[in-house]
Design a protein around this motif. Structure first.
Motif, PDB file in Angstrom:
ATOM      1  N   GLU A   2      51.066  -2.558 -19.581  1.00 13.88           N
ATOM      2  CA  GLU A   2      51.000  -3.473 -18.455  1.00 13.88           C
ATOM      3  C   GLU A   2      52.288  -3.378 -17.661  1.00 13.88           C
ATOM      4  OE1 GLU A   2      49.800  -7.459 -19.261  1.00 13.88           O
ATOM      5  OE2 GLU A   2      48.339  -6.813 -20.739  1.00 13.88           O
ATOM      6  N   LEU A   3      52.162  -3.443 -16.362  1.00 15.65           N
ATOM      7  CA  LEU A   3      53.330  -3.361 -15.488  1.00 15.65           C
ATOM      8  C   LEU A   3      53.690  -4.751 -14.994  1.00 15.65           C
ATOM      9  CD1 LEU A   3      52.233  -0.251 -13.430  1.00 15.65           C
ATOM     10  CD2 LEU A   3      53.817  -0.314 -15.347  1.00 15.65           C
ATOM     11  N   GLU A   7      58.807  -5.703 -11.331  1.00 18.96           N
ATOM     12  CA  GLU A   7      59.281  -4.322 -11.320  1.00 18.96           C
ATOM     13  C   GLU A   7      58.614  -3.504 -10.217  1.00 18.96           C
ATOM     14  OE1 GLU A   7      58.908  -2.580 -15.172  1.00 18.96           O
ATOM     15  OE2 GLU A   7      59.991  -4.211 -16.143  1.00 18.96           O
ATOM     16  N   LEU A   8      57.629  -4.083  -9.576  1.00 16.37           N
ATOM     17  CA  LEU A   8      56.847  -3.358  -8.574  1.00 16.37           C
ATOM     18  C   LEU A   8      56.988  -3.948  -7.180  1.00 16.37           C
ATOM     19  CD1 LEU A   8      53.659  -2.811 -10.722  1.00 16.37           C
ATOM     20  CD2 LEU A   8      55.369  -1.117 -10.102  1.00 16.37           C
ATOM     21  N   ILE A  56      54.106   3.031  -8.483  1.00 19.91           N
ATOM     22  CA  ILE A  56      53.496   2.390  -9.644  1.00 19.91           C
ATOM     23  C   ILE A  56      53.486   3.346 -10.832  1.00 19.91           C
ATOM     24  CG2 ILE A  56      51.311   1.486 -10.551  1.00 19.91           C
ATOM     25  CD1 ILE A  56      50.856   0.350  -7.660  1.00 19.91           C
ATOM     26  N   THR A  59      56.984   3.746 -12.248  1.00 22.67           N
ATOM     27  CA  THR A  59      57.360   2.589 -13.064  1.00 22.67           C
ATOM     28  C   THR A  59      56.709   2.684 -14.435  1.00 22.67           C
ATOM     29  OG1 THR A  59      57.616   1.220 -11.094  1.00 22.67           O
ATOM     30  CG2 THR A  59      57.339   0.063 -13.182  1.00 22.67           C
ATOM     31  N   GLY A  60      55.466   3.095 -14.452  1.00 17.72           N
ATOM     32  CA  GLY A  60      54.769   3.276 -15.727  1.00 17.72           C
ATOM     33  C   GLY A  60      55.433   4.334 -16.588  1.00 17.72           C
ATOM     34  N   GLN A  63      58.618   2.963 -18.076  1.00 13.96           N
ATOM     35  CA  GLN A  63      58.332   2.085 -19.208  1.00 13.96           C
ATOM     36  C   GLN A  63      57.939   2.891 -20.439  1.00 13.96           C
ATOM     37  OE1 GLN A  63      55.528  -1.006 -18.305  1.00 13.96           O
ATOM     38  NE2 GLN A  63      56.912  -2.029 -16.900  1.00 13.96           N
TER      39      GLN A  63
END
Length: 90
Positions: A2-3, A7-8, A56, A59-60, A63
């Motif tokens: 899950e983002l 952070e987005l 997105i 960011t994934g 993580q």
């Protein structure tokens, strides 16, 4: 995975900008504006959507690298999912 929305922020801003551009494009078409102007705005909205998608995914990836899926099977599955995501934007 899950983002977190915080952070987005950049991606969310791009999506809001694209939303406004798309609304403008619809108005332009309804008003009978020049085809070249409409296409220019469509290209800009498309680019904004692409950039948001890449942000997105980045960011994934960040993580995933930070968390480091522990099992090899999980790493391969994550890699396959991320590859599919990248290809969906290509």
């Amino acid at each position: 995975m899950e983002l977190a929305p915080e952070e987005l922020t950049g991606a969310i801003n791009r999506l809001r900008r694209a939303q406004g551009q798309i609304a403008g494009i619809i108005r332009m078409i309804e008003e009978g504006r020049d085809c070249e102007d409409v296409i220019t705005q469509l290209a800009a909205a498309s680019k904004a959507l692409d950039r948001a998608g890449f942000a997105i995914i980045a960011t994934g990836l960040q993580q995933c690298l930070a968390e480091g899926d522990t099992a090899n099977g999980d790493q391969q599955q994550t890699r396959t999912r991320l590859e599919k995501l990248f290809l969906s934007l290509a």
